[in-house]
Enzyme design. Structure first.
Site, short mmCIF file in Angstrom:
data_model
loop_
_atom_site.label_atom_id
_atom_site.label_comp_id
_atom_site.label_asym_id
_atom_site.label_seq_id
_atom_site.Cartn_x
_atom_site.Cartn_y
_atom_site.Cartn_z
NE ARG A 88 -4.18 0.30 2.67
CZ ARG A 88 -5.27 -0.46 2.66
NH1 ARG A 88 -4.84 -1.73 2.42
NH2 ARG A 88 -6.29 -0.07 2.74
NE ARG A 123 -16.90 -1.87 4.09
CZ ARG A 123 -15.68 -1.71 3.67
NH1 ARG A 123 -15.03 -2.45 2.75
NH2 ARG A 123 -15.01 -0.71 4.18
NE ARG A 167 -10.77 3.24 5.23
CZ ARG A 167 -11.75 2.27 4.88
NH1 ARG A 167 -12.89 2.55 5.52
NH2 ARG A 167 -11.77 1.03 4.13
P1 AP5 Z 1 -8.78 -2.67 4.47
O1 AP5 Z 1 -9.21 -3.55 5.19
O2 AP5 Z 1 -7.67 -3.27 3.40
O3 AP5 Z 1 -9.49 -1.70 3.62
P2 AP5 Z 1 -9.60 -0.87 2.38
O4 AP5 Z 1 -8.47 -1.12 1.27
O5 AP5 Z 1 -9.69 0.41 2.94
O6 AP5 Z 1 -10.46 -1.59 1.57
P3 AP5 Z 1 -11.88 -1.99 2.03
O7 AP5 Z 1 -11.95 -3.24 2.72
O8 AP5 Z 1 -12.42 -0.89 2.61
O9 AP5 Z 1 -12.69 -2.20 0.59
P4 AP5 Z 1 -12.62 -3.24 -0.56
O10 AP5 Z 1 -12.10 -2.41 -1.82
O11 AP5 Z 1 -12.10 -4.35 -0.13
O12 AP5 Z 1 -14.24 -3.08 -0.94
P5 AP5 Z 1 -15.26 -4.13 -0.79
O13 AP5 Z 1 -15.08 -5.23 -1.60
O14 AP5 Z 1 -15.50 -4.29 0.77
O15 AP5 Z 1 -7.65 -1.85 5.21
C1 AP5 Z 1 -8.49 -1.41 6.60
C2 AP5 Z 1 -7.18 -0.47 7.32
O16 AP5 Z 1 -6.10 -1.22 7.76
C3 AP5 Z 1 -6.59 0.79 6.45
O17 AP5 Z 1 -7.37 1.89 6.72
C4 AP5 Z 1 -5.17 0.70 7.40
O18 AP5 Z 1 -5.05 1.20 8.64
C5 AP5 Z 1 -5.13 -0.92 7.57
N1 AP5 Z 1 -4.05 -1.41 6.84
C6 AP5 Z 1 -4.51 -2.55 5.96
N2 AP5 Z 1 -3.56 -2.93 5.28
C7 AP5 Z 1 -2.59 -2.23 5.26
C8 AP5 Z 1 -1.19 -1.89 4.75
N3 AP5 Z 1 -1.07 -2.77 3.59
N4 AP5 Z 1 -0.77 -0.84 5.19
C9 AP5 Z 1 -0.87 -0.35 6.31
N5 AP5 Z 1 -2.12 -0.30 6.80
C10 AP5 Z 1 -3.04 -1.30 6.29
O19 AP5 Z 1 -16.76 -3.05 -1.06
C11 AP5 Z 1 -17.05 -2.11 -0.57
C12 AP5 Z 1 -18.66 -1.84 -0.61
O20 AP5 Z 1 -19.16 -1.81 -1.84
C13 AP5 Z 1 -19.27 -3.34 -0.09
O21 AP5 Z 1 -20.48 -2.89 0.57
C14 AP5 Z 1 -19.62 -4.09 -1.37
O22 AP5 Z 1 -20.84 -4.68 -1.24
C15 AP5 Z 1 -19.82 -2.96 -2.38
N6 AP5 Z 1 -19.56 -3.00 -3.66
C16 AP5 Z 1 -18.38 -3.93 -4.15
N7 AP5 Z 1 -18.59 -4.11 -5.38
C17 AP5 Z 1 -19.42 -3.40 -5.97
C18 AP5 Z 1 -20.04 -2.83 -7.12
N8 AP5 Z 1 -19.42 -3.46 -8.37
N9 AP5 Z 1 -20.81 -2.13 -7.45
C19 AP5 Z 1 -21.64 -1.52 -6.18
N10 AP5 Z 1 -21.25 -2.13 -4.87
C20 AP5 Z 1 -20.00 -2.61 -4.96
#
Ligand code: AP5
Length: 219
Positions: A88, A123, A167
């Protein structure tokens, strides 16, 4: 198959990771899930990172690099893995390269910021499995319950609008430079590894899944 999903918070990485994991039989390494499990279990790591995550900031690189290096050594990663949420930052990508871990494919899922803010508000997550739902776009069969286990779904602490916007800012500042980093690496490598693909994540969940499968099936 060594894959990585790149994209801003809420782009759909976790949603698509579950489909990829099932179809290609590789483990998903979600650093966010690993950290949330540590927070829920109250481990020393969890206690250290909780406030950072709740504030929408990134956990320090050295912690994440150690965590992923250890996870990749486990036997289930021998024939490949899917990185979701790592690297990241540029130092995290450099650490992966320094450990001689060459990725085969990187798939960037692109979604506009305002669409993300809408998505996060709806979500719901099943914390034990990582299955994610959306009230409108991807609803569970029964409101508030996981489709497989019927257990209750939760809303993440860091999904409040203000934190989501922070974020997104952190993503643009610290993670987006990886787009250039990996595109350049891909172009300069004789064996063209990693291959770099950028797709729109703004269609339906199923449309995005089909785009990813058609890329990976062509391998
Ligand atoms: P992390 O859990 O990795 O969160 P993120 O990258 O912010 O990603 P999300 O899980 O929020 O989103 P996603 O892309 O997986 O989307 P999702 O499929 O859920 O990290 C959390 C925290 O941990 C960070 O802020 C940091 O503090 C720390 N961290 C983690 N890794 C780190 C690293 N490498 N370095 C440093 N810190 C780190 O989908 C989102 C929503 O949209 C859902 O409700 C879903 O149903 C909906 N959705 C999905 N696809 C679609 C579509 N095509 N159309 C409509 N809705 C959709």
């Amino acid at each position: 198959m060594r894959l990585m999903l790149l994209g801003c918070p809420g782009a759909g990485k976790g949603t698509q990771a579950l489909f990829i994991k099932e179809r290609y039989g590789i483990p998903q390494i979600s650093t966010g899930e690993m950290l949330r499990a540590a927070v829920a279990a109250g481990t020393p790591l969890g206690l250290k990172v909780k406030s950072i995550m709740d504030a929408g900031q990134l956990v320090p690189d050295h912690i994440m690099i150690d965590l992923v290096n250890e996870r990749i050594k486990e036997p289930d990663c021998e024939h490949g893995f899917l990185l979701d949420g790592f690297p990241r930052t540029i130092p995290q990508a450099e650490a992966l390269a320094a450990a001689n871990i060459v990725l085969d494919d990187i798939i960037e899922i692109v979604v506009e910021d305002e669409e993300i803010v809408k998505r996060m508000a709806g979500r719901w997550t099943h914390s034990a499995s990582g299955r994610v739902y959306h009230e409108i776009y991807n609803p569970p069969q029964q409101p508030g319950k996981d489709d497989v286990t019927q257990e209750s779904l939760i809303q993440r602490e860091d999904d409040k609008e203000e934190t989501v916007r922070r974020r997104l800012a952190v993503y643009h500042q610290q993670t987006k430079p990886l787009v250039d980093y990996y595109q350049t690496l891909s172009q300069n490598n004789k064996n063209q590894r990693p291959r770099y693909f950028s797709i729109s994540g703004e269609g339906s969940v199923d449309e995005v899944k089909q785009k990813i499968f058609s890329i990976l099936d062509a391998e």
